[in-house]
Enzyme design. Structure first.
Site, PDB file in Angstrom:
ATOM      1  N   ASN A   9       8.237 -13.425   6.221  1.00 25.34           N
ATOM      2  CA  ASN A   9       8.273 -12.896   7.584  1.00 25.34           C
ATOM      3  C   ASN A   9       8.048 -11.387   7.483  1.00 25.34           C
ATOM      4  O   ASN A   9       8.941 -10.655   7.070  1.00 25.34           O
ATOM      5  CB  ASN A   9       9.646 -13.224   8.189  1.00 25.34           C
ATOM      6  N   TRP A  10       6.859 -10.949   7.834  1.00 20.53           N
ATOM      7  CA  TRP A  10       6.516  -9.527   7.652  1.00 20.53           C
ATOM      8  C   TRP A  10       7.083  -8.655   8.771  1.00 20.53           C
ATOM      9  O   TRP A  10       6.951  -7.444   8.726  1.00 20.53           O
ATOM     10  CB  TRP A  10       4.987  -9.362   7.555  1.00 20.53           C
ATOM     11  N   LYS A  11       7.661  -9.266   9.772  1.00 20.99           N
ATOM     12  CA  LYS A  11       8.272  -8.522  10.891  1.00 20.99           C
ATOM     13  C   LYS A  11       7.293  -7.477  11.439  1.00 20.99           C
ATOM     14  O   LYS A  11       6.090  -7.702  11.428  1.00 20.99           O
ATOM     15  CB  LYS A  11       9.613  -7.922  10.454  1.00 20.99           C
ATOM     16  N   HIS A  95      14.400 -16.353  15.710  1.00 21.70           N
ATOM     17  CA  HIS A  95      14.897 -15.471  14.651  1.00 21.70           C
ATOM     18  C   HIS A  95      16.061 -14.639  15.205  1.00 21.70           C
ATOM     19  O   HIS A  95      16.069 -14.291  16.379  1.00 21.70           O
ATOM     20  CB  HIS A  95      13.756 -14.563  14.167  1.00 21.70           C
ATOM     21  N   GLU A  97      16.746 -11.636  15.064  1.00 23.50           N
ATOM     22  CA  GLU A  97      16.350 -10.377  15.718  1.00 23.50           C
ATOM     23  C   GLU A  97      15.844 -10.631  17.133  1.00 23.50           C
ATOM     24  O   GLU A  97      16.039  -9.805  18.025  1.00 23.50           O
ATOM     25  CB  GLU A  97      15.299  -9.659  14.842  1.00 23.50           C
ATOM     26  N   GLU A 165      19.883 -18.624   8.429  1.00 23.80           N
ATOM     27  CA  GLU A 165      19.900 -17.211   8.067  1.00 23.80           C
ATOM     28  C   GLU A 165      21.166 -16.555   8.604  1.00 23.80           C
ATOM     29  O   GLU A 165      21.212 -16.158   9.778  1.00 23.80           O
ATOM     30  CB  GLU A 165      18.689 -16.495   8.662  1.00 23.80           C
ATOM     31  N   GLY A 171      18.520  -8.446   5.716  1.00 24.38           N
ATOM     32  CA  GLY A 171      18.177  -7.029   5.535  1.00 24.38           C
ATOM     33  C   GLY A 171      19.317  -6.182   5.013  1.00 24.38           C
ATOM     34  O   GLY A 171      19.250  -4.956   5.047  1.00 24.38           O
ATOM     35  N   SER A 211      18.237 -11.642   2.587  1.00 26.48           N
ATOM     36  CA  SER A 211      18.261 -10.870   1.331  1.00 26.48           C
ATOM     37  C   SER A 211      17.839 -11.684   0.106  1.00 26.48           C
ATOM     38  O   SER A 211      18.352 -11.466  -0.992  1.00 26.48           O
ATOM     39  CB  SER A 211      19.628 -10.224   1.112  1.00 26.48           C
ATOM     40  N   GLY A 232      12.262 -11.813   4.218  1.00 29.33           N
ATOM     41  CA  GLY A 232      11.830 -10.638   4.963  1.00 29.33           C
ATOM     42  C   GLY A 232      11.389  -9.539   4.016  1.00 29.33           C
ATOM     43  O   GLY A 232      10.256  -9.530   3.532  1.00 29.33           O
ATOM     44  N   GLY A 233      12.296  -8.620   3.713  1.00 28.60           N
ATOM     45  CA  GLY A 233      11.976  -7.435   2.913  1.00 28.60           C
ATOM     46  C   GLY A 233      11.179  -7.726   1.649  1.00 28.60           C
ATOM     47  O   GLY A 233      10.175  -7.051   1.368  1.00 28.60           O
TER      48      GLY A 233
HETATM   49  P1  PGA Z   1      15.491 -10.283   4.627  1.00 27.26           P
HETATM   50  O1  PGA Z   1      15.076 -10.939   6.018  1.00 27.26           O
HETATM   51  O2  PGA Z   1      14.912 -11.118   3.537  1.00 27.26           O
HETATM   52  O3  PGA Z   1      14.911  -8.887   4.658  1.00 27.26           O
HETATM   53  O4  PGA Z   1      16.990 -10.260   4.583  1.00 27.26           O
HETATM   54  C1  PGA Z   1      15.070 -12.321   6.185  1.00 27.26           C
HETATM   55  C2  PGA Z   1      14.608 -12.684   7.573  1.00 27.26           C
HETATM   56  O5  PGA Z   1      14.907 -11.943   8.519  1.00 27.26           O
HETATM   57  O6  PGA Z   1      13.926 -13.706   7.767  1.00 27.26           O
END
Ligand code: PGA
Length: 252
Positions: A9-11, A95, A97, A165, A171, A211, A232-233
């Site tokens: 997920n490149w956000k 998600h 967010e 998640e 994050g 994470s 994500g990251g």
């Molecule tokens: P993260 O994000 O790996 O940076 O913790 C995961 C996500 O939001 O899907």
């Protein structure tokens, strides 16, 4: 037998050129992988170009969100048909967010999941508790509600991927322990068994997210009900993302 998934997920990161470069590196780095599914979810503006860049490879395209109408006066929104048009197979829905910053409720998530399936997209439906909810001991209440309300009226569960998640792990560098994650994954699979029957529930992929790195994925993926990762990251650099894929491939 469930096929593993690693989804990046490149956000809200990367220009079109940066997205193409990352997609090409992931495509090249995953040519030798036989089983499983590798998914990338760039921003809307890069979907078409990334779709072109990964054509004919093992890498599949996902969007990070969508709206639940086909077309019309919904300024700023993107329909499932538009996502199919640019080559998406998957779409991330609900998600944390989106829930936190854009106030999406379980009901919105449900409408989107049903619409995605109807349009021929596979939803990756995200669920997870906050730090406060875990401390209060209501993780199962929260996640249970997100699953039941998110899937209300959904029939084609085999085309749905669930991503657990925990919000406190996203994050933050604070990954859930394999035991903590497995406990919730098994709980989710239990709900799916009640709703859809044992053998159907056994085919549904449940990903862990929060994470995830190439260093912690090995212990997570060893758990019975963890079928892959939503990253994500660590998905923003080809090395890190391919490291996760390599540490799953052949183990599930
Ligand atoms: P993260 O994000 O790996 O940076 O913790 C995961 C996500 O939001 O899907």
């Amino acid at each position: 037998m469930r096929e593993w998934i690693v989804a990046g997920n490149w956000k809200m990161h990367n220009t079109v050129a940066e997205s193409i470069a990352l997609a090409k590196a992931i495509k090249e780095g995953s040519t030798a992988i036989k089983n499983g599914e590798v998914i990338v979810a760039p921003t809307f503006t890069a979907l078409f170009s990334v779709g072109e860049a990964i054509k004919g490879s093992k890498v599949l395209l996902a969007a990070q969100d969508m709206y639940y109408e086909d077309k019309g006066a919904f300024t700023g929104e993107i329909s499932p048909g538009m996502l199919k048009d640019v080559g998406c197979t998957y779409v991330i829905i609900g998600h944390s967010e989106r829930r936190k910053y854009f106030h999406e409720q379980n009901n919105d998530v449900n409408l989107k999941v049903k619409k995605a399936l109807f349009a021929g997209l596979k939803p990756i439906m995200c669920v997870g508790e906050t730090d406060e909810e875990r401390e209060k001991g209501v993780t199962q209440d929260v996640v249970g509600r997100q699953i039941k309300e998110g899937l209300n009226g959904v029939e084609k569960i085999e085309d749905v991927v669930i991503a657990y998640e925990p919000v406190w792990a996203i994050g933050t560098g604070k990954v859930a322990t394999p035991a903590q994650a497995q406990e919730v994954h098994a709980f989710i699979r239990g709900i799916l068994k009640n709703l859809y029957g044992g053998s159907t529930a056994d085919d549904v992929r449940i990903l862990y997210g929060g994470s995830v790195t190439k260093d912690n994925i090995g212990d997570l993926i060893a758990m019975a009900d963890i079928d892959g990762a939503l990253v994500g990251g660590a998905s923003l650099k080809a090395d890190g993302f391919l490291g996760i894929i390599n540490n799953i491939s052949g183990k599930k």
